[in-house]
Design a protein around this motif. Structure first.
Motif, short mmCIF file in Angstrom:
data_model
loop_
_atom_site.label_atom_id
_atom_site.label_comp_id
_atom_site.label_asym_id
_atom_site.label_seq_id
_atom_site.Cartn_x
_atom_site.Cartn_y
_atom_site.Cartn_z
N GLU A 175 2.69 41.44 -39.51
CA GLU A 175 3.15 42.21 -38.36
C GLU A 175 2.70 43.67 -38.42
O GLU A 175 2.81 44.40 -37.44
N SER A 176 2.22 44.13 -39.56
CA SER A 176 1.68 45.48 -39.70
C SER A 176 0.73 45.49 -40.88
O SER A 176 0.78 44.61 -41.75
N PHE A 177 -0.15 46.48 -40.91
CA PHE A 177 -1.12 46.57 -42.00
C PHE A 177 -1.53 48.03 -42.15
O PHE A 177 -1.57 48.77 -41.16
N PRO A 178 -1.84 48.50 -43.37
CA PRO A 178 -2.25 49.89 -43.56
C PRO A 178 -3.28 50.29 -42.52
O PRO A 178 -4.09 49.46 -42.12
N PRO A 179 -3.24 51.58 -42.06
CA PRO A 179 -2.48 52.69 -42.66
C PRO A 179 -1.02 52.78 -42.28
O PRO A 179 -0.35 53.73 -42.70
N ASP A 180 -0.47 51.86 -41.50
CA ASP A 180 0.98 51.87 -41.27
C ASP A 180 1.67 51.69 -42.62
O ASP A 180 1.23 50.93 -43.46
N VAL A 181 2.75 52.40 -42.81
CA VAL A 181 3.41 52.38 -44.11
C VAL A 181 4.79 51.74 -43.99
O VAL A 181 5.70 52.31 -43.39
N ASN A 182 4.93 50.55 -44.51
CA ASN A 182 6.22 49.90 -44.69
C ASN A 182 6.03 48.80 -45.72
O ASN A 182 4.91 48.54 -46.19
N GLY A 183 7.11 48.13 -46.09
CA GLY A 183 7.02 47.14 -47.15
C GLY A 183 6.14 45.96 -46.79
O GLY A 183 5.40 45.45 -47.64
N VAL A 184 6.19 45.51 -45.53
CA VAL A 184 5.37 44.38 -45.11
C VAL A 184 3.89 44.73 -45.24
O VAL A 184 3.09 43.97 -45.80
N ALA A 185 3.51 45.89 -44.71
CA ALA A 185 2.12 46.31 -44.76
C ALA A 185 1.64 46.48 -46.20
O ALA A 185 0.54 46.04 -46.57
N HIS A 186 2.46 47.11 -47.02
CA HIS A 186 2.08 47.37 -48.41
C HIS A 186 1.86 46.07 -49.17
O HIS A 186 0.87 45.89 -49.89
N SER A 187 2.78 45.13 -49.00
CA SER A 187 2.68 43.85 -49.69
C SER A 187 1.46 43.06 -49.21
O SER A 187 0.75 42.44 -50.02
N ALA A 188 1.20 43.07 -47.91
CA ALA A 188 0.05 42.35 -47.38
C ALA A 188 -1.25 42.93 -47.92
O ALA A 188 -2.19 42.19 -48.28
N PHE A 189 -1.33 44.26 -47.98
CA PHE A 189 -2.53 44.91 -48.50
C PHE A 189 -2.75 44.54 -49.96
O PHE A 189 -3.85 44.18 -50.38
N GLN A 190 -1.70 44.62 -50.77
CA GLN A 190 -1.83 44.31 -52.19
C GLN A 190 -2.16 42.83 -52.40
O GLN A 190 -2.92 42.48 -53.32
N THR A 191 -1.60 41.96 -51.59
CA THR A 191 -1.92 40.54 -51.69
C THR A 191 -3.39 40.29 -51.42
O THR A 191 -4.07 39.57 -52.16
N ALA A 192 -3.91 40.89 -50.35
CA ALA A 192 -5.32 40.72 -50.01
C ALA A 192 -6.21 41.23 -51.13
O ALA A 192 -7.20 40.58 -51.52
N ARG A 193 -5.86 42.38 -51.68
CA ARG A 193 -6.68 42.95 -52.76
C ARG A 193 -6.67 42.05 -53.99
O ARG A 193 -7.70 41.84 -54.64
N HIS A 194 -5.50 41.50 -54.32
CA HIS A 194 -5.42 40.63 -55.50
C HIS A 194 -6.22 39.35 -55.30
O HIS A 194 -6.89 38.87 -56.23
#
Length: 377
Positions: free
Chosen positions: A8-27
């Protein structure tokens, strides 16, 4: 493995959903997999590239900001999610905080026969109670209908898992969030910054997060009245104007990110989180990684994170007096603060995003194995 992450959101928006999605993709990229992110289009910013730092390709869907919570964008009807899934041919569809776009991603995955993992990250019922004064039953009905369609739902905390199961969501497993233990660490403590924030050497008590009604940052008002304590607030949001009046003497630093935020975290003496609706509470974990003792409500995610009397203090939710007393106790005892901070850092050292990402891969494998078994039967 090919994975589509619908968020529902992705960086540069800053919230827990966006942060977790970004880190998941990177991993996933780090482990040799092929992720694709499908996310709402952010607000237009001339000359900016919102996906410049994304670890994988991103498909953007036309969207509008959610009223009262503009960090989350509401995706408009579009064929892009289904087209993106069909083109990427994923083995698994990862639904990060499914609300509107995630529901469309779920429908597309079902049509394609692709298994889904849905990650519960937002207490929609609590938000309905805060912003509407009602609607909890409807919120839980929505949550149950979305997550019941998933092959597996992942809850970030034991409290969230219990709530989901209590409301009839099946196949729930625990999957916490990781923390960047390199960025957030005690060594980033900055004495020059501390002198600027507290010229008289007062203990610095900080809050980091969104400034919104559901966070109840006004509970720090009594702390602002304590002699010899400096309150620092990091973040922005619709409640900022109100909070500048409600928290006299507090220093408002606005929204900070990256290494700048890490320096602020490590320079605090006490971190206080006041929101009672956290399914996890990433800022608590970042404070702990920074070697800072934590005061948080005994509700939701903090129950898993804060070891009362060892890494911080848990207080009754929405109890301003309890917050004030907890701050007073820690502000007056430097040795206790140091012991709590050291224990907090030690507690989270193994909770890296790499470790948590490998746990997620095990969840993917379990879902794929269950699908193969069902097909064979």
């Amino acid at each position: 493995m090919r994975v589509v992450i619908v968020t529902e959101s992705f960086p540069p928006d800053v919230n827990g959903v966006a942060h977790s999605a970004f880190q998941t993709a990177r991993h996933l990229v780090d482990r040799g997999h092929r992720p694709l992110v499908v996310a709402p289009a952010p607000a237009p910013a001339p000359g900016s590239d919102p996906d410049r730092d994304a670890p994988c390709p991103v498909v953007r869907v036309p969207s509008l900001p959610l009223p009262g919570y503009p960090e989350v964008r509401v995706a408009l009807p579009s064929r892009r999610p289904a087209a993106a899934l069909a083109a990427h041919r994923p083995d698994v569809v990862h639904l990060a905080g499914p609300f509107i776009l995630g529901v469309r991603g779920m429908a597309a995955a079902v049509r394609l026969g692709v298994p889904t993992v849905a990650v519960y990250q937002t207490d929609l019922a609590g938000y309905a109670r805060t912003y509407l004064g009602a609607g909890e039953t409807a919120a839980w009905r929505r949550i149950r209908s979305v997550h019941a369609a998933a092959d597996r739902t992942l809850a970030p905390s034991s409290a969230a898992q219990a709530a989901l199961e209590e409301h009839g969501v099946p196949r729930v497993r625990l999957w916490p969030r990781g923390v960047d233990t390199i960025r957030f660490r005690p060594q980033h403590r900055d004495e020059a910054l501390r002198r600027a924030l507290a010229p008289n050497g007062e203990p610095i008590v900080g809050y980091v997060g969104r400034l919104a009604p559901e966070k109840h940052v006004e509970l720090l008002s009594g702390v602002c009245g304590q002699a010899g304590v400096r309150v620092v607030v990091v973040g922005d949001g619709p409640s900022r104007a109100h909070l500048t009046e409600a928290l006299p003497g507090a220093v408002f630093l606005g929204r900070r990110t990256g290494d700048d935020l890490a320096r602020i975290f490590a320079s605090l003496d006490v971190f206080v989180h006041t929101g009672p609706f956290e399914t996890f509470c990433q800022t608590v974990q970042e404070a702990m990684a920074s070697g800072v003792p934590v005061i948080a409500p005994a509700a939701g995610g903090p129950l898993d994170l804060v070891d009362h009397g060892r890494t911080g203090l848990l207080v009754p939710p929405r109890d301003a007096g309890a917050v004030q007393e907890a701050v007073r106790a820690l502000a007056a005892d430097p040795a206790r603060r140091a012991a709590y901070g050291a224990a907090a850092r030690a507690t989270v050292e193994g909770r890296t995003w790499a470790a948590v990402g490998d746990q997620l891969l095990a969840h993917y494998d379990a879902v794929l194995a269950a699908r193969r078994t069902a097909v064979a039967a």
